[in-house]
Design a protein around this motif. Sequence first.
Motif, short mmCIF file in Angstrom:
data_model
loop_
_atom_site.label_atom_id
_atom_site.label_comp_id
_atom_site.label_asym_id
_atom_site.label_seq_id
_atom_site.Cartn_x
_atom_site.Cartn_y
_atom_site.Cartn_z
N THR A 132 0.86 -1.20 0.00
CA THR A 132 0.00 0.00 0.00
C THR A 132 0.88 1.23 0.00
N ASP A 134 -0.37 3.91 1.44
CA ASP A 134 -0.87 4.62 2.62
C ASP A 134 -0.12 4.13 3.85
N VAL A 136 0.19 2.32 6.76
CA VAL A 136 -0.34 1.28 7.66
C VAL A 136 0.85 0.86 8.52
N GLN A 166 -1.72 -4.71 16.19
CA GLN A 166 -2.62 -3.68 15.67
C GLN A 166 -2.02 -3.15 14.37
N LEU A 170 -5.08 1.12 9.01
CA LEU A 170 -5.65 0.13 8.08
C LEU A 170 -7.04 0.53 7.58
N GLU A 171 -7.85 1.12 8.47
CA GLU A 171 -9.26 1.42 8.12
C GLU A 171 -9.34 2.31 6.88
N THR A 172 -8.41 3.24 6.74
CA THR A 172 -8.51 4.19 5.63
C THR A 172 -7.53 3.87 4.50
N ARG A 174 -5.80 2.09 1.26
CA ARG A 174 -6.14 1.36 0.03
C ARG A 174 -4.93 0.52 -0.35
N LEU A 206 -5.11 -5.95 4.01
CA LEU A 206 -5.68 -4.96 3.09
C LEU A 206 -6.79 -5.66 2.30
N PRO A 207 -8.04 -5.27 2.50
CA PRO A 207 -9.15 -6.05 1.95
C PRO A 207 -9.06 -6.28 0.43
#
Length: 310
Positions: A132, A134, A136, A166, A170-172, A174, A206-207
């Motif tokens: 990613t 982003d 994380v 943790q 991660l929530e935001t 991509r 990462l979904p």
Amino acid sequence: VRVALLAGGTGGTKLAHGFAQVLPGDDLAVIVNVGDDLELHGLHVSPDVDALLYTLGGLIDTERGWGLRGDTFTAHAMLERYGAPSWFRLGDADLATHIHRTHLMRAGATLTEATAAMASTLGIGARVLPATDDPVRTRVETDAGVLDFQDYFVRLRHEPEVRGVQLAGLETARASASAVEAIAAADLVVIGPSNPVVSIGPILALPELRAAVEASSAVRVAVSPIVAGAALKGPADRMLRSLGHEATALGVAKMYAGLVHRFVLDDADADLARDVAALGMEADVLPTVMRTEADRAALARAVMEVSRPA
Ligand code: GDP
């Protein structure tokens, strides 16, 4: 054969080097963990990406297992004199990597773009793809509190027991589009012999990336990072135990059940093959300990061989 390999900094990186020796450059995409990244001296340090760049570029210090061969530590000594944090050692040439990456990123490049530019300069044909762009960041819950990953891993020499993990941000986050595309285009998806919790875990968390693996029509195979009940390096075995998993190849296979078609266990773990197969995957017993460059290439070849569609 187009291969997409998921990797952390040590075991996964060695197997990446094996594939790089036997595949034409563009046929290998390595999807790399960035949960270990940190900001140090105002610079973006990406330890697993760098392990790959230095290994595939033939520059890594193989004795230490990190940093550049022949590097000096003059800047580090001066930083220490200034009172800057000194527990994470960066060699002079290594520092240049972080300066250059940070410069590219401040000028607007993503981590993926900065990595691609640097890989190309170092003559690396394979695509090195951060999972990613982003931030994380892995944090570990330990008896000594919740710690940033490198604080736990390097400063405290991974001594505290890990009770939980943790993934901040991660929530935001991509997944990288390039990484997702590489998985979709692959004929073979390999989960490298890296720590399943803190190297592979942050990638598959990462979904979009996990979904790409699940949707892939490729053969999916994982290589065990645990050999004869122990990690060859680092805290993976202890971490598995303290998190309630079995610190064996079978324990790792259970974590990947449903995600992979095949699981490669070391010769030393041949007696676990039946239990692995009972999880609904093919168990392949191979020599997986990569001591030499030739071992890495041999394992890469063997993984491709067993995964060849019948
Ligand atoms: P990190 O980012 O440096 O922690 O590296 P990884 O997560 O990629 O690597 C740690 C794992 O690699 C440990 O579980 C080791 O047992 C495993 N490992 C290292 N070298 C080898 C090897 O030659 N063969 C296998 N099968 N596993 C290895």
